[in-house]
Design a protein around this motif. Sequence first.
Motif, PDB file in Angstrom:
ATOM      1  N   MET A 178      20.703  36.502  45.254  1.00  0.00           N
ATOM      2  CA  MET A 178      21.907  37.157  44.744  1.00  0.00           C
ATOM      3  C   MET A 178      23.135  36.716  45.534  1.00  0.00           C
ATOM      4  O   MET A 178      24.209  36.449  44.971  1.00  0.00           O
ATOM      5  N   SER A 179      22.995  36.623  46.851  1.00  0.00           N
ATOM      6  CA  SER A 179      24.112  36.188  47.700  1.00  0.00           C
ATOM      7  C   SER A 179      24.495  34.747  47.405  1.00  0.00           C
ATOM      8  O   SER A 179      25.688  34.399  47.403  1.00  0.00           O
ATOM      9  N   LEU A 180      23.501  33.911  47.137  1.00  0.00           N
ATOM     10  CA  LEU A 180      23.760  32.514  46.810  1.00  0.00           C
ATOM     11  C   LEU A 180      24.649  32.403  45.577  1.00  0.00           C
ATOM     12  O   LEU A 180      25.617  31.635  45.551  1.00  0.00           O
ATOM     13  N   VAL A 181      24.332  33.175  44.561  1.00  0.00           N
ATOM     14  CA  VAL A 181      25.119  33.145  43.327  1.00  0.00           C
ATOM     15  C   VAL A 181      26.529  33.662  43.577  1.00  0.00           C
ATOM     16  O   VAL A 181      27.522  33.032  43.171  1.00  0.00           O
ATOM     17  N   MET A 182      26.646  34.800  44.247  1.00  0.00           N
ATOM     18  CA  MET A 182      27.964  35.402  44.445  1.00  0.00           C
ATOM     19  C   MET A 182      28.835  34.552  45.362  1.00  0.00           C
ATOM     20  O   MET A 182      30.047  34.440  45.160  1.00  0.00           O
ATOM     21  N   ASN A 183      28.231  33.920  46.371  1.00  0.00           N
ATOM     22  CA  ASN A 183      29.003  33.033  47.245  1.00  0.00           C
ATOM     23  C   ASN A 183      29.492  31.806  46.487  1.00  0.00           C
ATOM     24  O   ASN A 183      30.616  31.323  46.710  1.00  0.00           O
ATOM     25  N   SER A 184      28.670  31.294  45.569  1.00  0.00           N
ATOM     26  CA  SER A 184      29.083  30.154  44.748  1.00  0.00           C
ATOM     27  C   SER A 184      30.255  30.542  43.853  1.00  0.00           C
ATOM     28  O   SER A 184      31.219  29.778  43.694  1.00  0.00           O
ATOM     29  N   LEU A 185      30.184  31.733  43.266  1.00  0.00           N
ATOM     30  CA  LEU A 185      31.278  32.197  42.419  1.00  0.00           C
ATOM     31  C   LEU A 185      32.540  32.468  43.236  1.00  0.00           C
ATOM     32  O   LEU A 185      33.657  32.210  42.770  1.00  0.00           O
ATOM     33  N   ALA A 186      32.366  32.975  44.460  1.00  0.00           N
ATOM     34  CA  ALA A 186      33.525  33.203  45.332  1.00  0.00           C
ATOM     35  C   ALA A 186      34.215  31.881  45.651  1.00  0.00           C
ATOM     36  O   ALA A 186      35.450  31.795  45.646  1.00  0.00           O
ATOM     37  N   ASP A 187      33.433  30.829  45.918  1.00  0.00           N
ATOM     38  CA  ASP A 187      34.009  29.506  46.169  1.00  0.00           C
ATOM     39  C   ASP A 187      34.738  28.993  44.925  1.00  0.00           C
ATOM     40  O   ASP A 187      35.816  28.398  45.012  1.00  0.00           O
ATOM     41  N   PHE A 188      34.141  29.211  43.770  1.00  0.00           N
ATOM     42  CA  PHE A 188      34.725  28.782  42.500  1.00  0.00           C
ATOM     43  C   PHE A 188      36.093  29.429  42.278  1.00  0.00           C
ATOM     44  O   PHE A 188      37.068  28.757  41.917  1.00  0.00           O
ATOM     45  N   ILE A 189      36.163  30.727  42.521  1.00  0.00           N
ATOM     46  CA  ILE A 189      37.402  31.463  42.296  1.00  0.00           C
ATOM     47  C   ILE A 189      38.450  31.123  43.355  1.00  0.00           C
ATOM     48  O   ILE A 189      39.604  30.825  43.043  1.00  0.00           O
ATOM     49  N   THR A 190      38.057  31.139  44.621  1.00  0.00           N
ATOM     50  CA  THR A 190      38.998  30.920  45.717  1.00  0.00           C
ATOM     51  C   THR A 190      39.584  29.514  45.689  1.00  0.00           C
ATOM     52  O   THR A 190      40.786  29.320  45.923  1.00  0.00           O
ATOM     53  N   ASN A 191      38.743  28.531  45.399  1.00  0.00           N
ATOM     54  CA  ASN A 191      39.184  27.134  45.427  1.00  0.00           C
ATOM     55  C   ASN A 191      39.704  26.630  44.086  1.00  0.00           C
ATOM     56  O   ASN A 191      40.120  25.475  43.983  1.00  0.00           O
ATOM     57  N   GLU A 192      39.657  27.515  43.081  1.00  0.00           N
ATOM     58  CA  GLU A 192      40.123  27.167  41.733  1.00  0.00           C
ATOM     59  C   GLU A 192      39.433  25.903  41.226  1.00  0.00           C
ATOM     60  O   GLU A 192      40.059  24.980  40.700  1.00  0.00           O
ATOM     61  N   TRP A 193      38.113  25.876  41.393  1.00  0.00           N
ATOM     62  CA  TRP A 193      37.327  24.741  40.963  1.00  0.00           C
ATOM     63  C   TRP A 193      37.198  24.709  39.444  1.00  0.00           C
ATOM     64  O   TRP A 193      37.304  25.737  38.759  1.00  0.00           O
ATOM     65  N   SER A 194      36.892  23.531  38.934  1.00  0.00           N
ATOM     66  CA  SER A 194      36.470  23.390  37.544  1.00  0.00           C
ATOM     67  C   SER A 194      34.996  23.776  37.452  1.00  0.00           C
ATOM     68  O   SER A 194      34.305  23.927  38.468  1.00  0.00           O
ATOM     69  N   LYS A 195      34.499  23.909  36.220  1.00  0.00           N
ATOM     70  CA  LYS A 195      33.078  24.204  36.036  1.00  0.00           C
ATOM     71  C   LYS A 195      32.224  23.121  36.696  1.00  0.00           C
ATOM     72  O   LYS A 195      31.249  23.428  37.377  1.00  0.00           O
ATOM     73  N   GLU A 196      32.587  21.861  36.487  1.00  0.00           N
ATOM     74  CA  GLU A 196      31.776  20.770  37.020  1.00  0.00           C
ATOM     75  C   GLU A 196      31.766  20.773  38.549  1.00  0.00           C
ATOM     76  O   GLU A 196      30.740  20.483  39.174  1.00  0.00           O
ATOM     77  N   GLU A 197      32.901  21.115  39.153  1.00  0.00           N
ATOM     78  CA  GLU A 197      32.949  21.189  40.621  1.00  0.00           C
ATOM     79  C   GLU A 197      32.028  22.295  41.129  1.00  0.00           C
ATOM     80  O   GLU A 197      31.326  22.122  42.140  1.00  0.00           O
ATOM     81  N   LEU A 198      32.027  23.432  40.442  1.00  0.00           N
ATOM     82  CA  LEU A 198      31.137  24.525  40.841  1.00  0.00           C
ATOM     83  C   LEU A 198      29.682  24.109  40.709  1.00  0.00           C
ATOM     84  O   LEU A 198      28.881  24.310  41.634  1.00  0.00           O
ATOM     85  N   LEU A 199      29.314  23.533  39.573  1.00  0.00           N
ATOM     86  CA  LEU A 199      27.923  23.168  39.344  1.00  0.00           C
ATOM     87  C   LEU A 199      27.469  22.062  40.285  1.00  0.00           C
ATOM     88  O   LEU A 199      26.325  22.064  40.757  1.00  0.00           O
ATOM     89  N   THR A 200      28.362  21.127  40.589  1.00  0.00           N
ATOM     90  CA  THR A 200      28.014  20.070  41.548  1.00  0.00           C
ATOM     91  C   THR A 200      27.732  20.673  42.915  1.00  0.00           C
ATOM     92  O   THR A 200      26.749  20.321  43.577  1.00  0.00           O
ATOM     93  N   ASP A 201      28.592  21.598  43.344  1.00  0.00           N
ATOM     94  CA  ASP A 201      28.402  22.235  44.646  1.00  0.00           C
ATOM     95  C   ASP A 201      27.116  23.051  44.666  1.00  0.00           C
ATOM     96  O   ASP A 201      26.375  23.037  45.657  1.00  0.00           O
ATOM     97  N   PHE A 202      26.836  23.741  43.564  1.00  0.00           N
ATOM     98  CA  PHE A 202      25.603  24.527  43.518  1.00  0.00           C
ATOM     99  C   PHE A 202      24.380  23.630  43.569  1.00  0.00           C
ATOM    100  O   PHE A 202      23.365  23.971  44.201  1.00  0.00           O
ATOM    101  N   ARG A 203      24.432  22.477  42.913  1.00  0.00           N
ATOM    102  CA  ARG A 203      23.295  21.552  42.933  1.00  0.00           C
ATOM    103  C   ARG A 203      23.026  21.045  44.337  1.00  0.00           C
ATOM    104  O   ARG A 203      21.869  20.802  44.697  1.00  0.00           O
TER     105      ARG A 203
END
Length: 215
Positions: A178-203
């Motif tokens: 659960m923390s892994l998912v929420m931390n990934s979403l926090a990075d997505f929101i804070t850094n204003e990433w695109s979807k692809e940037e978020l998914l690349t980081d999660f991978r």
Amino acid sequence: MTRKFIARIIGRGGMQMPKETFLNLPNEKKQRINELLLETFCKQHISQVKVAEIVEKMGMSRGAFYKYFQDLEDAYLYTIHSSSQLIHQDILTFVDQNKHDFFLGIEKYLAWCCDLDHSDPYWQRLYLLTKRNDQQTTKRRPLSADSKMVRQWLDLLKTNHFKIQSPEEAVSFLYFSMSLVMNSLADFITNEWSKEELLTDFRYKANWLSDGVKK
């Protein structure tokens, strides 16, 4: 893994509950209050929120607010916990729908979140949980290590060939996930990433967990 089971595995133990008066409201009115609380706490830290502001938006008296909640903190914790429970249920639903590829399930959930309209109440819940540095968002709920629900979670982990040695470790991995998912979403929101940037980081993270980082 049914939705009922998913709700149980996260649990409501220790969850801050509003008064019975609120719980017995018609669903439409209760939903309206939920949305107003969510919108208010999403825009402002609780230290900046006033009860007067909430009751004005709700079109009710101050006395009516206290018929529903003990105080402002009670309303805030209810909003945090109900949001957390809903999101955790949905994460596990995506994982279960892709039970033979654990990390793909999480990736699909993240991709789905990326496509949400930012005015959507669900997005506001995500934003609230990822932007609040609050112990209540990470507090673990009581969960028996020998319960049926944990055994079912263990079966899901075994399907994915995870080296989980005990029910206690399985519960710990549940909260880690659960923390892994929420931390990934926090990075997505804070850094204003695109979807692809978020998914690349999660991978990257999924590969580290699957294959390790040492040669």
